[in-house]
Each structure stands twice: as structure tokens, then as C-alpha cells.
Design a protein around this motif. Structure first.
Motif, PDB file in Angstrom:
ATOM      1  N   ARG A 126       0.868  -1.172  -0.105  1.00  0.00           N
ATOM      2  CA  ARG A 126       0.073  -0.118   0.107  1.00  0.00           C
ATOM      3  C   ARG A 126       0.972   1.201  -0.033  1.00  0.00           C
ATOM      4  O   ARG A 126       0.573   2.191  -0.900  1.00  0.00           O
ATOM      5  CB  ARG A 126      -1.048  -0.125   1.318  1.00  0.00           C
ATOM      6  CG  ARG A 126      -2.412   0.728   0.769  1.00  0.00           C
ATOM      7  CD  ARG A 126      -3.341   0.387   2.036  1.00  0.00           C
ATOM      8  NE  ARG A 126      -2.597   0.084   3.477  1.00  0.00           N
ATOM      9  CZ  ARG A 126      -3.100  -0.840   4.259  1.00  0.00           C
ATOM     10  NH1 ARG A 126      -3.457  -1.770   3.817  1.00  0.00           N
ATOM     11  NH2 ARG A 126      -2.349  -0.942   5.374  1.00  0.00           N
ATOM     12  N   ASP A 127       1.850   1.109   1.033  1.00  0.00           N
ATOM     13  CA  ASP A 127       2.741   2.166   1.014  1.00  0.00           C
ATOM     14  C   ASP A 127       3.509   2.749  -0.499  1.00  0.00           C
ATOM     15  O   ASP A 127       3.733   3.550  -0.938  1.00  0.00           O
ATOM     16  CB  ASP A 127       3.771   2.164   2.011  1.00  0.00           C
ATOM     17  CG  ASP A 127       3.161   2.185   3.250  1.00  0.00           C
ATOM     18  OD1 ASP A 127       1.926   2.625   3.532  1.00  0.00           O
ATOM     19  OD2 ASP A 127       3.951   1.891   4.599  1.00  0.00           O
ATOM     20  N   VAL A 128       4.139   1.387  -0.935  1.00  0.00           N
ATOM     21  CA  VAL A 128       4.771   1.691  -2.161  1.00  0.00           C
ATOM     22  C   VAL A 128       3.774   2.133  -3.405  1.00  0.00           C
ATOM     23  O   VAL A 128       4.347   3.022  -3.917  1.00  0.00           O
ATOM     24  CB  VAL A 128       5.199  -0.037  -2.685  1.00  0.00           C
ATOM     25  CG1 VAL A 128       5.694  -0.042  -4.058  1.00  0.00           C
ATOM     26  CG2 VAL A 128       6.052  -0.385  -1.704  1.00  0.00           C
ATOM     27  N   GLU A 129       2.689   1.779  -3.361  1.00  0.00           N
ATOM     28  CA  GLU A 129       1.737   2.195  -4.439  1.00  0.00           C
ATOM     29  C   GLU A 129       1.554   3.999  -4.064  1.00  0.00           C
ATOM     30  O   GLU A 129       1.581   4.626  -5.124  1.00  0.00           O
ATOM     31  CB  GLU A 129       0.513   1.647  -4.436  1.00  0.00           C
ATOM     32  CG  GLU A 129      -0.528   1.804  -5.847  1.00  0.00           C
ATOM     33  CD  GLU A 129      -1.626   1.061  -5.861  1.00  0.00           C
ATOM     34  OE1 GLU A 129      -1.731   0.004  -5.439  1.00  0.00           O
ATOM     35  OE2 GLU A 129      -2.684   1.829  -6.267  1.00  0.00           O
ATOM     36  N   GLU A 130       1.364   4.226  -2.830  1.00  0.00           N
ATOM     37  CA  GLU A 130       1.210   5.584  -2.727  1.00  0.00           C
ATOM     38  C   GLU A 130       2.274   6.499  -2.889  1.00  0.00           C
ATOM     39  O   GLU A 130       2.102   7.576  -3.585  1.00  0.00           O
ATOM     40  CB  GLU A 130       0.896   5.624  -0.992  1.00  0.00           C
ATOM     41  CG  GLU A 130       0.360   7.033  -0.477  1.00  0.00           C
ATOM     42  CD  GLU A 130       0.479   6.891   1.077  1.00  0.00           C
ATOM     43  OE1 GLU A 130      -0.067   6.016   1.822  1.00  0.00           O
ATOM     44  OE2 GLU A 130       0.957   7.919   1.426  1.00  0.00           O
ATOM     45  N   VAL A 131       3.627   6.020  -2.585  1.00  0.00           N
ATOM     46  CA  VAL A 131       4.657   6.836  -2.896  1.00  0.00           C
ATOM     47  C   VAL A 131       4.787   6.987  -4.372  1.00  0.00           C
ATOM     48  O   VAL A 131       5.125   7.936  -4.892  1.00  0.00           O
ATOM     49  CB  VAL A 131       5.779   6.216  -2.091  1.00  0.00           C
ATOM     50  CG1 VAL A 131       7.386   6.849  -2.878  1.00  0.00           C
ATOM     51  CG2 VAL A 131       5.644   6.711  -0.698  1.00  0.00           C
ATOM     52  N   MET A 132       4.764   5.808  -5.063  1.00  0.00           N
ATOM     53  CA  MET A 132       4.936   5.788  -6.748  1.00  0.00           C
ATOM     54  C   MET A 132       3.895   6.751  -7.181  1.00  0.00           C
ATOM     55  O   MET A 132       4.308   7.378  -8.291  1.00  0.00           O
ATOM     56  CB  MET A 132       4.845   4.475  -7.128  1.00  0.00           C
ATOM     57  CG  MET A 132       6.138   3.473  -6.898  1.00  0.00           C
ATOM     58  SD  MET A 132       6.192   2.011  -7.352  1.00  0.00           S
ATOM     59  CE  MET A 132       6.524   2.074  -8.914  1.00  0.00           C
ATOM     60  N   ARG A 133       2.784   6.894  -6.713  1.00  0.00           N
ATOM     61  CA  ARG A 133       1.693   7.543  -7.448  1.00  0.00           C
ATOM     62  C   ARG A 133       2.263   9.097  -7.104  1.00  0.00           C
ATOM     63  O   ARG A 133       2.082   9.796  -8.120  1.00  0.00           O
ATOM     64  CB  ARG A 133       0.457   7.140  -6.875  1.00  0.00           C
ATOM     65  CG  ARG A 133      -0.676   8.073  -7.468  1.00  0.00           C
ATOM     66  CD  ARG A 133      -2.425   7.656  -7.228  1.00  0.00           C
ATOM     67  NE  ARG A 133      -2.484   6.202  -7.785  1.00  0.00           N
ATOM     68  CZ  ARG A 133      -2.755   5.384  -7.193  1.00  0.00           C
ATOM     69  NH1 ARG A 133      -3.100   5.260  -5.852  1.00  0.00           N
ATOM     70  NH2 ARG A 133      -3.114   4.109  -7.728  1.00  0.00           N
ATOM     71  N   GLU A 134       2.546   9.389  -5.831  1.00  0.00           N
ATOM     72  CA  GLU A 134       3.014  10.636  -5.639  1.00  0.00           C
ATOM     73  C   GLU A 134       4.192  11.303  -6.335  1.00  0.00           C
ATOM     74  O   GLU A 134       4.272  12.566  -6.801  1.00  0.00           O
ATOM     75  CB  GLU A 134       3.390  10.666  -4.178  1.00  0.00           C
ATOM     76  CG  GLU A 134       3.440  12.107  -3.782  1.00  0.00           C
ATOM     77  CD  GLU A 134       3.410  12.138  -2.023  1.00  0.00           C
ATOM     78  OE1 GLU A 134       2.724  11.256  -1.530  1.00  0.00           O
ATOM     79  OE2 GLU A 134       4.361  12.521  -1.431  1.00  0.00           O
ATOM     80  N   LEU A 135       5.097  10.449  -6.839  1.00  0.00           N
ATOM     81  CA  LEU A 135       6.181  10.542  -7.492  1.00  0.00           C
ATOM     82  C   LEU A 135       5.777  10.524  -8.997  1.00  0.00           C
ATOM     83  O   LEU A 135       6.849  10.747  -9.770  1.00  0.00           O
ATOM     84  CB  LEU A 135       7.417   9.914  -7.053  1.00  0.00           C
ATOM     85  CG  LEU A 135       8.024  10.256  -5.861  1.00  0.00           C
ATOM     86  CD1 LEU A 135       9.327   9.137  -5.673  1.00  0.00           C
ATOM     87  CD2 LEU A 135       8.439  11.496  -5.602  1.00  0.00           C
ATOM     88  N   ASN A 136       4.499  10.116  -9.464  1.00  0.00           N
ATOM     89  CA  ASN A 136       4.490  10.015 -10.740  1.00  0.00           C
ATOM     90  C   ASN A 136       5.064   8.870 -11.732  1.00  0.00           C
ATOM     91  O   ASN A 136       5.471   9.067 -12.656  1.00  0.00           O
ATOM     92  CB  ASN A 136       4.646  11.378 -11.437  1.00  0.00           C
ATOM     93  CG  ASN A 136       3.233  11.761 -11.821  1.00  0.00           C
ATOM     94  OD1 ASN A 136       2.256  11.545 -12.179  1.00  0.00           O
ATOM     95  ND2 ASN A 136       3.030  13.326 -11.759  1.00  0.00           N
ATOM     96  N   ILE A 137       5.146   7.997 -10.787  1.00  0.00           N
ATOM     97  CA  ILE A 137       6.228   6.619 -11.617  1.00  0.00           C
ATOM     98  C   ILE A 137       5.432   5.415 -11.348  1.00  0.00           C
ATOM     99  O   ILE A 137       6.021   4.224 -11.482  1.00  0.00           O
ATOM    100  CB  ILE A 137       7.453   6.462 -10.771  1.00  0.00           C
ATOM    101  CG1 ILE A 137       7.537   6.479  -9.363  1.00  0.00           C
ATOM    102  CG2 ILE A 137       8.479   7.835 -11.432  1.00  0.00           C
ATOM    103  CD1 ILE A 137       8.831   6.016  -8.822  1.00  0.00           C
TER     104      ILE A 137
END
Lengths: 271, 244
Positions: free
Chosen positions: A115-126
Motif C-alpha cells: 500500500r505504501d509503495v503504491e502511494e509513494v509511486m503515485r505521488e512521484l508519478n512513476i
């Protein structure tokens, strides 16, 4: 509160190279500090002491008041996230998703970690890169993935070793912008090393200049970057606007593009 | 122009590229594919009847084609294992081994390579590592993951060094061999340094002794059917071997 206290740290590599000779530095929580210095001055060695990747031979390193030692390495590594200079060293997993998830899967249950991984990747647009192989990514993308891999561990201190080295102008701007946004959003303490004096005024509140393992200056960004004598002593080039202002005999030394446009416009109109 | 590695060896990015294609075989669980490839390799080695042995390459290449893999590329890549097999098989008749036997050993070796290509070109390396770590020591799976990531970088490094050497004049063969051996030493040092940096990067993100994997797979009904048909093929060939 002091985020980092480096007290007279000495480090000698097994081949006898003295990389740090009594380096001292204090960084307040929420501050941004740029570590400047020529090749071999000990910048990377200093940064690697912050998360216990290296332990000092003499002196001490404290993170939020806790001395960094082998006993609290887990806590230190979650508190201090380090983004390494060469992204290929950091992106060691076969896919981007596996790489970003590497850190949290070491500390958290699988569902929470993903969940954390998806959140961070979405935030960084990657998020669109998640199934890609690191080898196929551009330099800028690799750097963003490396930052995501560290950020996902929710560190309070973000350490970046030469974050803009080897990047083209567009990638560099994107990385700098991302760092500024992340710092504001997560209220991170930021410590980064660089040669690139142009990014220092954009990212840093303070500058530490290293020379031969010693910190020869620690303080205000403007003073450091406009003191050409000090920069020369540290074998660094002053920012281009400062050089130009010096050549034109302008006393007020601009550091950023905005400052330069104002200063030089004034200079031209006065002429 | 493709490099030597890209032309004659399935480099990591190429493996990953083909493994993310879609086909019925790609969609199978890694365990099904691993058990199929391994059992087919064992069967190929076990069979003695030449008619049955020659049937195995047909199965392998049919599945390569059905899995939407490039048959010509796979054939080109199999030149490397074929070369090793050929070296052995050329010498066998010289020590009194029958020529047909040597040829069959060559066919068995190349066919086994095709079954393994079928596995690695249809399976992401992380899935393979996860399944391998269940049956073999976990460090072996971790080694596979790291090797797959850095193998290509290593060959890039080799190519850069050769290019740097050639750009300063092509030395005579004898000197080139000497320089190449020196380069190997430099490569070892560079490889060691990178390994140290990677270890620092891993430990700074909490690495303890196992590499955790994010992706997961589901074992489905079709996997059960595939394993059942795999067992049926094994039984049929074993029976035919006894009858013939």
C-alpha cells in the motif's frame, strides 16, 4: 531539536585513506544542508555515517539525540533514508516494483508495505514504471525510483548523494522540483552532497564545505556561494551568476535566476 | 548493431522483455513451468530410443513457437550451448564412442537448452527466484536475482573496456590476449567495488539475510491440468521407451 549531530568524526578506510579527519556538523530538524566539496573530500563518507552504513573510528554521530551504533541500526536506517550517487547501485532488484518494495517488506507486513509503495509511486508519478526493468530506465527515472525506494520507508531525514549528477537539464529540474515538494510535504530534514552549485540555493538553507575530510565552512548559503576565495580553497567553481557579477564589478551577487534577472536588469538600466 | 551478448546469449533485459509477453504458457504458474521444463530435461536425458529422442526437440520448439517467442532468436541463442555440446561430441567418437550416440548426446544437450529457454523466456526472474527459494537454499534465489540484475551491466562494462582498448589502436593478437587478462583483473576489482556499494545500499534499506519479493502468483485450475498432462507425457514416453 537537533536531527543530526556529527562530533569530530574520523574515518580511515582499510587501505589507510583518511576520508574524514574530525568533521563536526549539527543539523536542526527540518533544515536543508548542502555538503559541498571536491572529489575525495569525504562527502560520500560523511553521508554514509548518517545511517550507520559506516561507523566512525573516532567521534560520534547522533540522530535525533541517539548515538548511531550497531545496536540501533534498524531504527537509524528507517529514520535516515540514503539515496546513493549511482542509481545502478541502488536499484538492485529485477523490477521497479520489487525495488521500491524492498525496504518496506523488510520492516512491515506485505499488504501494508505494498500500500505504501503504491502511494509513494503515485505521488512521484512513476506508477506507470512499476513493471519496468531498471536497466531500461533513463537516468532521471532511475533517480526518481531510487528516491521512491527510500521515501517509502518514511524517513525523517533524507540524505542524497549527488542527486543531480549525470542528469540532463530536464531530468535535473524534475529531481530538484521533486525534492523541494517532498521536503515541504513530509517536513523532511534534507542533507545532500553536490558539486552543482546552481542547485544549492534552490534546495539548501545552509552549506557545509568539506576539504580533505574537514569541514572548513558551515553556515549561510549566500555567504558560502559568494565567497570566491572560500570556494577556490575548496576547489569549487562559484555559481555562473556570481562569476558574471564579479566580472562586471557588481557588488550584489545573485544566486538564482530570479535574483540574476533583477540584478542585471538594474545594472543595465543604471548604465 | 547488437552486441555479442545480445546476439548469442539471452541477456537479462531480453529475458525480461520476452517474459512479459502474453501467451497461455506465460500465464501458467512458475511452479508448473519449472516442473515441466525440469521433467522434460530429465526425460530427454533418460530416453534411449533415437525415435523418441528426436521427438523431444519437436515438442520444445513447438512450445517455443506457441508461447509467442521468436524461434529464430532462440535458435541463435542456442548456438552457445550447442558449441559446448559440440566440443564434447566431436571428441567422443575419438575415444571409441559410436557416432550416432555422440549425435544423440548433442541433440539431447541442445533440446535440454531449448526447454530451459522456454522456462526463462516465459517467466519473470522474480517469480523464478520465489519458486526456487522454496526448494533450494534461499541464498541461491537471492544470487539469481542479483546476477540477473548485474549480469548485463557486467557485460556493458566489458564492452566499454574493449571499445576503449580498440579506440587506442587495435593491438596484435598476442598483446591483445595479454591486455585482456589484465582487463579481467580490472573487471574483478570493479565488480568487487560495485558489490560493496550494492551491499551498502541493500543494508541501508534494512536487508538482513533475505531478499523480499513484492510480486505474487496464484496457482489456478489450469496449472493443475497442465501438471497432470505433464505427468501423462512422462508416463507415455516412459511406457513407449519400455515397449520400443
Amino acid at each position: 531539536m537537533k536531527a543530526v549531530e556529527i562530533d569530530c568524526v574520523e574515518h580511515v578506510y582499510p587501505d589507510g585513506t583518511r576520508a574524514l579527519c574530525g568533521a563536526c556538523l549539527e543539523v536542526e530538524e527540518g533544515e536543508s544542508v548542502a555538503v559541498l566539496g571536491p572529489n575525495g573530500s569525504g562527502k560520500t563518507t560523511l553521508l554514509l555515517h548518517l545511517n550507520g552504513s559506516l561507523l566512525p573510528r573516532e567521534g560520534s554521530v547522533k540522530v535525533f539525540g541517539e548515538p548511531v551504533s550497531k545496536r540501533n541500526l534498524d531504527w537509524v536506517r528507517r529514520t535516515v533514508g540514503v539515496v546513493f550517487q549511482d542509481s545502478d547501485d541502488q536499484l538492485f532488484m529485477p523490477t521497479v516494483l520489487d525495488d521500491v518494495a524492498f525496504g518496506p517488506l523488510n520492516f512491515k507486513p506485505r499488504e501494508e508495505a505494498l500500500r505504501d509503495v503504491e502511494e509513494v509511486m503515485r505521488e512521484l508519478n512513476i506508477l506507470d514504471l512499476k513493471d519496468k526493468i531498471p536497466h531500461f530506465l533513463s537516468g532521471g527515472q532511475k533517480k526518481l525510483v531510487a528516491i521512491a525506494g527510500v521515501l517509502v520507508m518514511k524517513p525523517r531525514i533524507l540524505v542524497l548523494d549527488e542527486p543531480t549528477v549525470g542528469l540532463d537539464a530536464e531530468a535535473k529540474n524534475r529531481i530538484v522540483q521533486t525534492i523541494i515538494e517532498l521536503k515541504q510535504r513530509y517536513k523532511l530534514t534534507l542533507i545532500f552532497s553536490t558539486f552543482d552549485v546552481e542547485v544549492v540555493p534552490l534546495l539548501a538553507d545552509k552549506v557545509a564545505i568539506l576539504k580533505e575530510g574537514k569541514i572548513i565552512y558551515y553556515g549561510d548559503v549566500r555567504r558560502a556561494l559568494t565567497d570566491t576565495e572560500l570556494l577556490r580553497e575548496a576547489r569549487l567553481n562559484p555559481p555562473p551568476y556570481v562569476k558574471l557579477a564579479e566580472l562586471l564589478g557588481i557588488e550584489e551577487k545573485p544566486l538564482t535566476l530570479e535574483e540574476a534577472s533583477k540584478t542585471f536588469s538594474r545594472f543595465i538600466s543604471n548604465k | 548493431m547488437p552486441s555479442f551478448v545480445e546476439k548469442y546469449l539471452p541477456s537479462t533485459p531480453m529475458v525480461e522483455y520476452f517474459s512479459t509477453r502474453r501467451s497461455f504458457y506465460h500465464d501458467l504458474h512458475t511452479l508448473s513451468k519449472l516442473s515441466f521444463s525440469m521433467s522434460m530435461v530429465f526425460l530427454t536425458v533418460y530416453l534411449k530410443d533415437p525415435r523418441l529422442i528426436l521427438f523431444m526437440p519437436l515438442i520444445a520448439l513447438s512450445l517455443v513457437a506457441a508461447s509467442r517467442l521468436p524461434v529464430v532468436t532462440v535458435l541463435r541463442w542456442s548456438l552457445t550451448p550447442a558449441l559446448f555440446a559440440a566440443v564434447l561430441c566431436v571428441f567422443l567418437p575419438l575415444i571409441g564412442y559410436p557416432l550416432t550416440g555422440a549425435i544423440l548426446i548433442f541433440v539431447k544437450a541442445v533440446t535440454s537448452a531449448w526447454f530451459m529457454f522456454l522456462l526463462i523466456l516465459t517467466t519473470p526472474i522474480t517469480n523464478l527466484a520465489r519458486v526456487i527459494s522454496r526448494v533450494l537454499p534461499p541464498w541461491l534465489a537471492d544470487t539469481l536475482i542479483l546476477t540477473s540484475r548485474y549480469f548485463f551491466l557486467f557485460f556493458d562494462e566489458v564492452q566499454r573496456m574493449f571499445r576503449a582498448m580498440d579506440s587506442r589502436g587495435s593491438p596484435p593478437l598476442k598483446r591483445k590476449l595479454l591486455l585482456t587478462s589484465n582487463m579481467m583483473a580490472a573487471l574483478f576489482v570493479r565488480g568487487y567495488e560495485r558489490a560493496e556499494r550494492v551491499y551498502v545500499a541493500m543494508s541501508s534499506r534494512g536487508y538482513k539475510s533475505r531478499i523480499p519479493l513484492a510480486s505474487s502468483e496464484r496457482f489456478r485450475m489450469r496449472d493443475t491440468a497442465f501438471i497432470a498432462s505433464n505427468l501423462a507425457i512422462l508416463a507415455a514416453f516412459s511406457l513407449l521407451e519400455v515397449i520400443l
